[in-house]
Design a protein around this motif. Structure first.
Motif, PDB file in Angstrom:
ATOM      1  N   MET A   1       0.821  -1.217   0.000  1.00  0.00           N
ATOM      2  CA  MET A   1       0.000   0.000   0.000  1.00  0.00           C
ATOM      3  C   MET A   1       0.854   1.266   0.000  1.00  0.00           C
ATOM      4  O   MET A   1       0.423   2.319  -0.448  1.00  0.00           O
ATOM      5  N   THR A   2       2.080   1.149   0.488  1.00  0.00           N
ATOM      6  CA  THR A   2       2.968   2.312   0.580  1.00  0.00           C
ATOM      7  C   THR A   2       3.698   2.601  -0.736  1.00  0.00           C
ATOM      8  O   THR A   2       3.947   3.763  -1.068  1.00  0.00           O
ATOM      9  N   TYR A   3       4.017   1.563  -1.497  1.00  0.00           N
ATOM     10  CA  TYR A   3       4.921   1.763  -2.644  1.00  0.00           C
ATOM     11  C   TYR A   3       4.355   1.394  -4.012  1.00  0.00           C
ATOM     12  O   TYR A   3       4.864   1.870  -5.028  1.00  0.00           O
ATOM     13  N   ALA A   4       3.341   0.549  -4.082  1.00  0.00           N
ATOM     14  CA  ALA A   4       2.852   0.091  -5.391  1.00  0.00           C
ATOM     15  C   ALA A   4       2.286   1.267  -6.193  1.00  0.00           C
ATOM     16  O   ALA A   4       1.377   1.954  -5.733  1.00  0.00           O
ATOM     17  N   GLU A   5       2.824   1.469  -7.397  1.00  0.00           N
ATOM     18  CA  GLU A   5       2.363   2.595  -8.216  1.00  0.00           C
ATOM     19  C   GLU A   5       1.016   2.315  -8.869  1.00  0.00           C
ATOM     20  O   GLU A   5       0.263   3.236  -9.172  1.00  0.00           O
ATOM     21  N   ASP A   6       0.706   1.044  -9.086  1.00  0.00           N
ATOM     22  CA  ASP A   6      -0.553   0.665  -9.741  1.00  0.00           C
ATOM     23  C   ASP A   6      -1.727   0.919  -8.788  1.00  0.00           C
ATOM     24  O   ASP A   6      -1.976   0.173  -7.850  1.00  0.00           O
ATOM     25  N   ARG A   7      -2.445   2.019  -9.052  1.00  0.00           N
ATOM     26  CA  ARG A   7      -3.519   2.445  -8.134  1.00  0.00           C
ATOM     27  C   ARG A   7      -4.651   1.419  -8.061  1.00  0.00           C
ATOM     28  O   ARG A   7      -5.265   1.225  -7.014  1.00  0.00           O
ATOM     29  N   LYS A   8      -4.951   0.792  -9.196  1.00  0.00           N
ATOM     30  CA  LYS A   8      -6.027  -0.215  -9.227  1.00  0.00           C
ATOM     31  C   LYS A   8      -5.702  -1.389  -8.305  1.00  0.00           C
ATOM     32  O   LYS A   8      -6.580  -1.939  -7.634  1.00  0.00           O
ATOM     33  N   LEU A   9      -4.423  -1.777  -8.282  1.00  0.00           N
ATOM     34  CA  LEU A   9      -4.023  -2.898  -7.416  1.00  0.00           C
ATOM     35  C   LEU A   9      -4.061  -2.491  -5.941  1.00  0.00           C
ATOM     36  O   LEU A   9      -4.450  -3.278  -5.074  1.00  0.00           O
ATOM     37  N   ARG A  10      -3.677  -1.241  -5.664  1.00  0.00           N
ATOM     38  CA  ARG A  10      -3.778  -0.752  -4.276  1.00  0.00           C
ATOM     39  C   ARG A  10      -5.238  -0.762  -3.835  1.00  0.00           C
ATOM     40  O   ARG A  10      -5.565  -1.140  -2.713  1.00  0.00           O
ATOM     41  N   GLU A  11      -6.103  -0.355  -4.748  1.00  0.00           N
ATOM     42  CA  GLU A  11      -7.540  -0.335  -4.440  1.00  0.00           C
ATOM     43  C   GLU A  11      -8.039  -1.760  -4.135  1.00  0.00           C
ATOM     44  O   GLU A  11      -8.775  -1.990  -3.175  1.00  0.00           O
ATOM     45  N   LYS A  12      -7.591  -2.712  -4.937  1.00  0.00           N
ATOM     46  CA  LYS A  12      -8.000  -4.112  -4.743  1.00  0.00           C
ATOM     47  C   LYS A  12      -7.562  -4.632  -3.368  1.00  0.00           C
ATOM     48  O   LYS A  12      -8.326  -5.285  -2.654  1.00  0.00           O
ATOM     49  N   MET A  13      -6.313  -4.335  -3.004  1.00  0.00           N
ATOM     50  CA  MET A  13      -5.791  -4.755  -1.697  1.00  0.00           C
ATOM     51  C   MET A  13      -6.569  -4.081  -0.563  1.00  0.00           C
ATOM     52  O   MET A  13      -6.968  -4.721   0.414  1.00  0.00           O
TER      53      MET A  13
END
Length: 676
Positions: free
Chosen positions: A227-239
């Motif tokens: 959640m701190t580093y992943a640039e892919d916003r869609k994947l952060r949203e999924k997590m």
């Protein structure tokens, strides 16, 4: 075959013989342990002699020790090393334990003896510790139904049996939901922004599951860096969706009805005992004393933190707009916080991690404890462990006297709940001329070592380790006569003082220089990084304070009122959060259904105590800052007035003995940067 739980532990330091204990031993051990404890109670009530402090209060205090040992071992394993079989046993034995507890507190003959002694306590020439024990025992009986009619006692038993099962099921559902989710990535593009160490750990997780690519889970060491580093916003949203939806989905692990049942049973129990609400019942035995005091305390801090939180939130929103995001969401929070931190302080968590190798940080904790409290820690390999990851240490003082055994369990695994906690396998007490020493355990969930790197901690994980170790010191240095007044057996809003004050050493150059060394070069952390850590210590403190206050307010809303009219968990929660909310609500997410602190652990009507204890710890640490962070006299006072005393005196009296005055929140507000 003899049940190892029922015979005297013929082991070094009488430690738990984990290798000999099988799951099949637990239920028979509980049944026998309850039988032994009942016989011990009977011997007190059948005593034909006049009731005295010794033959009643002391005898009761030291009864049930075998059952206590079995319970500690079993329920600690249920948190740190559970499986389906252990969870099934927990569901079977919890009602038996609840029934036994009721058998004791609702025992008319036993209460009659306690009452007689309590009525003449002024004439008994008791020590302050004995007086505290007598008062605690008497109040415990009254607060658990000793004065109820027979009909109401039956009702209380039913409520307690239900509550014990509901709490267990709540925790099992959260664990199942945490374990159930995985984010399986198969292309390198999806990993953009993630540090090498995080990618490596995810690859190792995938390997262990016989899959190609990278797997991220909801365990903190995997979830937080993603959640701190992943640039892919869609994947952060999924997590973020998965994390926030734990036990809130329409499946067998849904906790919505369990939450409603828990708060209603707790309310019903409190009313049955003559209290206005569960919070009124709980807070009678806390420093805060009433829900009104807690609400005033939380709202006072809310008024001081909210303006700062709004400014910080706008800063995060502005930095997100540079990426074209018009409305910042919860899954953007950690990501843009990290960007803002880098911009404001030129400080990145990943740049710090090489200086915080787990083994070095543990060593630092040990050295600081030695400088403050004259303790030595020696890793030993001669006592049993419940998992190969666990480390065991013998703790002595500088004169070589045996102080405690310490278990340390640092890495996540399938049968272990998320988070970090301190617990014990054996308490401390004095009896028959012997000071029986404690066996303390700290449990965390840090990133495991990979094939190329050791376990490197984020600074947040460093403070977590110090926090739990502060609790451990409270347990290890316990020095009281009676087990129920020993160590962390203190008022719940006082118990966080030893843990939270210990975190302060993480920010001090003198302490960091003991352990913050680069894992490859052994170079000491550069002074400029120390200054940046210090400068950033109250980074986003307004938002952090608001977050903590929101949890405390939610807890009080659930437990400080009549909950019988609540029909929808999510709607109720949303209403409770209205004054603390910064991010848009996510309709598919719910905090309450996985709020283990208040629905599984012991923090119901007590979550405010983290902030309450922060006031105490900032004020208490101000004395160390004034005298020197390793000042022997200040440490001696903290040890003898706080750490050794347990619950033998009222917390405010202990605090004033140490500090020479009542606490105030000025030091906290200054430290948090909320006032100049």
């Amino acid at each position: 075959m003899k049940n190892p739980l029922l015979i005297k532990f013929d082991t070094l330091y009488s430690s738990a013989p984990f290798s000999k204990i099988k799951n099949a031993h637990f239920k028979p051990a509980f049944i026998e342990g309850i039988k032994i404890a009942k016989e011990e109670i009977d011997s007190i009530t059948n005593n034909k002699n006049v009731p005295t402090f010794e033959n009643t209060i002391e005898a009761l205090e030291f009864s049930g020790q075998k059952l206590d040992t079995i319970s500690r071992i079993f329920f600690n394993l249920n948190s740190a090393e559970t499986n389906d079989e252990i969870q099934k046993i927990a569901q079977e034995v919890s009602p038996l334990l609840s029934e036994f507890s009721n058998d004791v507190t609702l025992n008319k003959d036993l209460f009659k003896r306690i009452h007689l002694i309590y009525d003449i306590k002024e004439d008994l020439n008791l020590t302050s510790e004995q007086e505290m024990l007598l008062t605690k025992k008497y109040k415990s009986f009254v607060r658990n139904g000793a004065n109820l009619s027979e009909e109401k006692k039956i009702e209380l038993r039913k409520i307690d049996a239900e509550l014990s099962k509901l709490k267990l099921t709540f925790g099992e559902n959260v664990l199942a939901e945490t374990n159930d989710f995985e984010l399986h990535l198969t292309t390198k593009k999806q990993l953009k922004g993630l540090p090498e160490s995080v990618i490596e750990a995810a690859e190792l997780t995938a390997k262990q599951k016989n899959k190609k690519g990278w797997i991220f889970t909801l365990d903190y060491p995997s979830y937080v860096p993603f959640m701190t580093y992943a640039e892919d916003r869609k994947l952060r949203e999924k997590m973020s969706f998965a994390f926030g939806a734990r036990a809130f989905k329409k499946n067998n692990f849904n906790n919505e009805q369990i939450v409603l049942d828990l708060v209603n049973y707790r309310y019903k129990r409190a009313v049955l005992l003559g209290y206005k609400s569960h919070a009124h019942f709980v807070l009678e035995e806390r420093m805060a004393e009433t829900p009104e005091t807690v609400k005033l305390f939380l709202n006072d801090l809310l008024n001081k933190a909210k303006p700062a939180a709004k400014i910080e939130f706008n800063q995060l929103s502005e930095i997100a707009k540079l990426d074209g995001i018009q409305q910042i969401q919860k899954w953007d929070s950690a990501y843009y916080s990290e960007k803002l931190k880098k911009e404001l302080f030129d400080l990145e968590e990943e740049k710090l991690k090489p200086y915080f190798k787990l083994e070095n940080v543990i060593n630092g904790v040990f050295q600081i404890s030695n400088k403050l409290y004259n303790l030595n820690f020696e890793e030993i390999f001669t006592i049993d462990k419940y998992h190969e990851d666990v480390k065991t240490f013998k703790v002595t003082d500088t004169s070589g006297n045996y102080i405690a055994i310490l278990y340390a369990d640092f890495f996540p695994r399938k049968g272990k709940r998320n988070g970090a906690w301190m617990t014990s396998f054996k308490g401390q007490w004095k009896k028959d001329g012997e000071n029986s020493r404690p066996h303390i355990s700290i449990v965390c969930n840090f990133t495991k070592p990979t094939e190329t790197k050791p376990s490197l901690l984020t600074f947040n994980e460093v403070t977590t380790l110090f926090h739990e170790f502060g609790h451990a010191l409270h347990g290890m240095l316990a020095n009281t006569t009676y087990p129920s007044l020993s160590g962390t057996n203190v008022y719940w809003d006082f118990v966080e003082l030893p843990s939270q004050i210990f975190e302060n050493w993480c920010y001090e150059k003198e302490a960091l220089s003991l352990f913050a060394k680069h894992f490859e070069t052994n170079e000491l952390i550069p002074m400029e990084l120390v200054l940046k850590i210090k400068k950033s210590s109250n980074f986003l403190e307004g938002i952090q304070t608001l977050r903590q206050l929101s949890f405390g307010i939610l807890d009080m809303e659930w437990h400080g009122n009549n909950p019988t009219g609540i029909k929808n968990v999510k709607e109720f929660e949303t209403l409770s959060f209205k004054n603390t909310q910064l991010y848009p609500d996510v309709i598919e997410n719910c905090m309450s259904t996985s709020f283990s602190h208040i629905f599984q652990g012991g923090y119901s009507s007590g979550y405010y105590s983290y902030k309450w204890a922060e006031v105490l710890d900032a004020d208490a640490f101000a004395l160390f800052l004034e005298k020197g962070i390793f000042d022997k006299e200040t440490a001696r006072k903290f040890k003898s007035y706080i750490l050794e005393k347990g619950g033998t005196e009222k917390p405010m009296k202990l605090y004033e003995n140490y500090r020479g005055k009542k606490p105030d929140n000025t030091a906290l507000l200054k430290r948090a940067g909320l006032i100049k």
